[in-house]
Design a protein around this motif. Structure first.
Motif, PDB file in Angstrom:
ATOM      1  N   LEU A 284     -25.990  14.758   5.918  1.00 40.07           N
ATOM      2  CA  LEU A 284     -24.942  15.588   6.505  1.00 40.07           C
ATOM      3  C   LEU A 284     -23.975  16.055   5.420  1.00 40.07           C
ATOM      4  CD1 LEU A 284     -24.096  13.796   9.871  1.00 40.07           C
ATOM      5  CD2 LEU A 284     -25.049  16.076   9.558  1.00 40.07           C
ATOM      6  N   ALA A 285     -23.641  15.148   4.531  1.00 37.51           N
ATOM      7  CA  ALA A 285     -22.705  15.490   3.465  1.00 37.51           C
ATOM      8  C   ALA A 285     -23.273  16.626   2.619  1.00 37.51           C
ATOM      9  CB  ALA A 285     -22.426  14.267   2.595  1.00 37.51           C
ATOM     10  N   GLU A 286     -24.587  16.564   2.361  1.00 32.82           N
ATOM     11  CA  GLU A 286     -25.221  17.644   1.596  1.00 32.82           C
ATOM     12  C   GLU A 286     -25.022  18.983   2.289  1.00 32.82           C
ATOM     13  OE1 GLU A 286     -29.345  16.960   0.825  1.00 32.82           O
ATOM     14  OE2 GLU A 286     -28.916  14.941   0.011  1.00 32.82           O
ATOM     15  N   LYS A 287     -25.068  18.957   3.591  1.00 30.17           N
ATOM     16  CA  LYS A 287     -24.891  20.202   4.338  1.00 30.17           C
ATOM     17  C   LYS A 287     -23.437  20.554   4.523  1.00 30.17           C
ATOM     18  CE  LYS A 287     -29.236  19.822   6.819  1.00 30.17           C
ATOM     19  NZ  LYS A 287     -30.039  20.985   7.204  1.00 30.17           N
ATOM     20  N   GLY A 288     -22.584  19.778   3.910  1.00 31.42           N
ATOM     21  CA  GLY A 288     -21.170  20.113   3.964  1.00 31.42           C
ATOM     22  C   GLY A 288     -20.374  19.412   5.045  1.00 31.42           C
ATOM     23  N   PHE A 289     -21.002  18.449   5.713  1.00 30.02           N
ATOM     24  CA  PHE A 289     -20.247  17.703   6.715  1.00 30.02           C
ATOM     25  C   PHE A 289     -20.024  16.287   6.224  1.00 30.02           C
ATOM     26  CE2 PHE A 289     -22.869  20.801   9.000  1.00 30.02           C
ATOM     27  CZ  PHE A 289     -21.873  21.538   9.627  1.00 30.02           C
ATOM     28  N   VAL A 290     -18.880  16.039   5.666  1.00 38.35           N
ATOM     29  CA  VAL A 290     -18.623  14.700   5.157  1.00 38.35           C
ATOM     30  C   VAL A 290     -18.078  13.808   6.269  1.00 38.35           C
ATOM     31  CG1 VAL A 290     -18.332  14.459   2.692  1.00 38.35           C
ATOM     32  CG2 VAL A 290     -16.913  16.061   3.956  1.00 38.35           C
ATOM     33  N   VAL A 291     -18.885  12.888   6.702  1.00 37.07           N
ATOM     34  CA  VAL A 291     -18.440  11.928   7.708  1.00 37.07           C
ATOM     35  C   VAL A 291     -18.875  10.528   7.297  1.00 37.07           C
ATOM     36  CG1 VAL A 291     -18.358  13.424   9.717  1.00 37.07           C
ATOM     37  CG2 VAL A 291     -20.530  12.437   9.004  1.00 37.07           C
ATOM     38  N   ALA A 292     -18.118   9.568   7.745  1.00 44.76           N
ATOM     39  CA  ALA A 292     -18.439   8.189   7.398  1.00 44.76           C
ATOM     40  C   ALA A 292     -19.694   7.723   8.105  1.00 44.76           C
ATOM     41  CB  ALA A 292     -17.283   7.284   7.771  1.00 44.76           C
ATOM     42  N   ARG A 293     -20.331   6.780   7.516  1.00 47.60           N
ATOM     43  CA  ARG A 293     -21.538   6.212   8.097  1.00 47.60           C
ATOM     44  C   ARG A 293     -21.262   5.717   9.512  1.00 47.60           C
ATOM     45  NH1 ARG A 293     -21.200   0.840   9.022  1.00 47.60           N
ATOM     46  NH2 ARG A 293     -22.073   1.234  11.058  1.00 47.60           N
ATOM     47  N   ARG A 294     -20.111   5.093   9.656  1.00 50.07           N
ATOM     48  CA  ARG A 294     -19.748   4.572  10.970  1.00 50.07           C
ATOM     49  C   ARG A 294     -19.687   5.687  12.008  1.00 50.07           C
ATOM     50  NH1 ARG A 294     -19.940   3.039  14.697  1.00 50.07           N
ATOM     51  NH2 ARG A 294     -19.074   1.317  15.887  1.00 50.07           N
ATOM     52  N   THR A 295     -19.235   6.811  11.565  1.00 48.81           N
ATOM     53  CA  THR A 295     -19.082   7.940  12.467  1.00 48.81           C
ATOM     54  C   THR A 295     -20.436   8.482  12.921  1.00 48.81           C
ATOM     55  OG1 THR A 295     -17.092   8.481  11.249  1.00 48.81           O
ATOM     56  CG2 THR A 295     -17.913  10.125  12.759  1.00 48.81           C
ATOM     57  N   VAL A 296     -21.392   8.473  11.996  1.00 47.49           N
ATOM     58  CA  VAL A 296     -22.738   8.888  12.371  1.00 47.49           C
ATOM     59  C   VAL A 296     -23.225   8.042  13.539  1.00 47.49           C
ATOM     60  CG1 VAL A 296     -25.131   9.027  11.621  1.00 47.49           C
ATOM     61  CG2 VAL A 296     -23.296   9.651  10.057  1.00 47.49           C
ATOM     62  N   ALA A 297     -22.970   6.759  13.444  1.00 50.07           N
ATOM     63  CA  ALA A 297     -23.379   5.860  14.522  1.00 50.07           C
ATOM     64  C   ALA A 297     -22.741   6.264  15.844  1.00 50.07           C
ATOM     65  CB  ALA A 297     -23.007   4.426  14.164  1.00 50.07           C
ATOM     66  N   LYS A 298     -21.451   6.579  15.773  1.00 47.92           N
ATOM     67  CA  LYS A 298     -20.749   7.002  16.989  1.00 47.92           C
ATOM     68  C   LYS A 298     -21.390   8.259  17.573  1.00 47.92           C
ATOM     69  CE  LYS A 298     -16.918   4.330  17.215  1.00 47.92           C
ATOM     70  NZ  LYS A 298     -16.823   3.269  18.203  1.00 47.92           N
ATOM     71  N   TYR A 299     -21.631   9.222  16.730  1.00 47.22           N
ATOM     72  CA  TYR A 299     -22.220  10.477  17.205  1.00 47.22           C
ATOM     73  C   TYR A 299     -23.569  10.218  17.849  1.00 47.22           C
ATOM     74  CZ  TYR A 299     -18.690  13.096  14.630  1.00 47.22           C
ATOM     75  OH  TYR A 299     -17.518  13.609  14.186  1.00 47.22           O
ATOM     76  N   ARG A 300     -24.342   9.365  17.225  1.00 45.76           N
ATOM     77  CA  ARG A 300     -25.642   9.039  17.796  1.00 45.76           C
ATOM     78  C   ARG A 300     -25.471   8.546  19.211  1.00 45.76           C
ATOM     79  NH1 ARG A 300     -27.028   5.089  14.535  1.00 45.76           N
ATOM     80  NH2 ARG A 300     -27.427   3.965  16.471  1.00 45.76           N
TER      81      ARG A 300
END
Length: 470
Positions: A436-452
DNA sequence: CTATGGCACGGATT
DNA sequence: AATCCGTGCCATAG
């Protein structure tokens, strides 16, 4: 009082402000009620019917032009065309009812499910049982679940408990299957029972899962369950998937909600859009046409005859009439104010989110209500109210809450979904965060979990299991 | 040791 | 003032 301010940009009596606020937060439905009741109680108000465009039946604007047909055919501006539009010509008369409404349409909806069910089972019942069934059916909540217990029913109706249970069981097997259950769990069990009679695709553990592991199931604690039942996690996830795809813990909801994941909590359904967005001539290169639905097909105004009448009225009745007049002109002004705000809001938001509207969730820009409020030079709560409880119909006919235009993370979540769908091997949350960061969306790992979890996507190791199972 | 979910904190939003 | 959201830290499972 100066009442000739055109779409008054400066309101500024407190009453005006307050009422405009309330009007802003109303949906089309509610606005209709509000206008109806105002119209009924205040003789100084009237609706003047406006002329329609002979071509598309939209209301003609002040200048006698149709807001759509008068547009030059080759117009290709990216600015949206925003205007008010009466509802009746564009939407079918509503055939179902908003559950938040509280007058007679609501009542008829409450009637509807019970009679629908009763009709199905009536043939199997004798006279007394029918009365019992009817009694049971009047104690359903809006989800189709029973709000009382068989024991209570038994006490009230003097039927033996066994009899009550027998009838309840019949009800549960009627369509929508599981209706009349005492809990979501019970509803699921009935649905499983019925399903396994007509198909053999029901996982065997499903029943035990619902019966004994309901808690963990609803919290997605699949590994716990696997342990508890001493079976591979894979079996659990498969069963869980089957359950969420085929069963519905709230039987009555299947009536109106479409076939979206019934597992989700916020199954708020927007049936009546308050705003329509379409392309001019269905051509996505053309400007967007935004129609703010109005419940009346004309303009509300103070009846000029009424003003005349005041002059001729006797002294004592005059003050009372003047009161009406005041109220009426206030209401008209507030309504204008409301509409004006809605128009400006939509103009701004739609042009900001054009990409989102045309190309989908990925292109949603994170815009906050505050930003818009600053640009429009209104208080932020004004925007909040205007956005709340409104539904928008997109060009592709999907209906979404207006609030989605202000979702801070929808675009990221959507890209995330895309990545996961395209993955070859299950990626861990930190991998996903990097991508995601590569695509320009910098979010924390923890946040990825939340989104999932928001999107209902299983963690990496369970996705592996799913892939093998399917 | 790695991956993930729970809890709780702080800042933004409503 | 209340609520929501992103995050960090920590416990737990594999």
């Amino acid at each position: 009082m100066l009442q000739r301010q055109i779409t008054g940009i400066r309101p500024l009596t407190t009453a005006h402000l307050a009422q405009t606020m309330t009007l802003l937060s109303l949906t089309t439905e509610e606005l209709q009620q509000e206008i109806d009741s105002e119209l009924a109680s205040n003789p100084a108000l009237e609706i003047i019917e406006e002329r329609r465009c002979p071509n598309c039946h939209r209301l003609l604007s002040d200048h006698g032009k149709c807001p759509v047909c008068s547009l030059p055919a080759n117009l290709d501006s990216t600015e949206p065309v925003v205007f008010l539009s009466p509802r009746d010509e564009f939407l079918p008369r509503k055939d179902y009812v908003d559950s938040t409404m509280d007058d007679e349409p609501f009542a008829s909806e409450v009637e509807e499910l019970p009679t629908f069910v009763l009709r199905q089972i009536a043939p199997d019942l004798d006279q007394n049982q029918r009365a019992l069934a009817a009694y049971l059916l009047t104690h359903l909540d809006e989800d189709g679940l029973l709000t009382t217990t068989v024991y209570e029913v038994s006490r009230y109706t003097h039927f033996p408990v066994s009899e009550v249970e027998k009838v309840k069981r019949l009800i549960q097997h009627a369509d929508p299957i599981g209706v009349g259950s005492s809990s979501p769990q019970e509803a699921l069990l009935i649905q499983l029972e019925v399903l396994s009679d007509i198909t053999d695709s029901v996982p065997e553990i499903a029943e035990r899962l619902v019966r004994e592991g309901m808690d963990q199931l609803s919290h997605h604690q699949y590994s716990d369950l696997a342990h508890k039942f001493k079976v591979p996690v894979k079996q659990i996830t498969q069963a869980a998937q089957f359950i969420s795809e085929n069963l519905n813990p709230f039987p009555a909801r299947s009536h109106w909600g479409d076939v979206r994941q019934p597992a989700h909590e916020e199954t708020q359904v927007y049936h009546q859009p308050d705003i329509l967005i379409n392309y001019l001539n269905d051509d996505s290169s053309k400007p967007l046409i935004v129609e703010i639905i109005m419940p009346i097909s004309g303009t509300l105004q103070v009846n000029p005859m009424f003003k005349q009448a005041i002059k001729e009225a006797s002294e004592d009745s005059r003050t009372e009439l003047k009161g009406d007049l005041e109220k009426a002109s206030l209401f008209v002004k507030c309504l204008q104010q409301r509409n004006h705000t809605m128009e400006r809001l939509l103009t701004r938001v739609v042009s900001l989110q054009r990409d989102f509207i045309i190309n989908g969730e990925k292109y949603l820009r994170p815009v906050t209500r505050v930003q818009i409020s600053r640009e429009m030079e209104v208080h932020e709560s004004t925007i909040s109210r205007a956005v709340a409880n409104k539904a928008v119909q997109m060009p592709n006919k999907r209906i979404i809450p207006l609030a989605e235009f202000f979702d801070r993370s929808l675009n990221v979540r959507s890209v995330l979904k895309e990545i996961i769908e395209g993955e070859t091997k299950p990626l861990s949350d930190s991998d996903l965060a990097d991508l995601l960061a590569e695509k320009g969306f910098v979010v924390a790992r923890r946040t990825v979990a939340k989104y999932r979890s928001i999107e209902g996507i299983l963690p990496a190791h369970l996705r592996r299991a799913m892939a093998r199972g399917a």
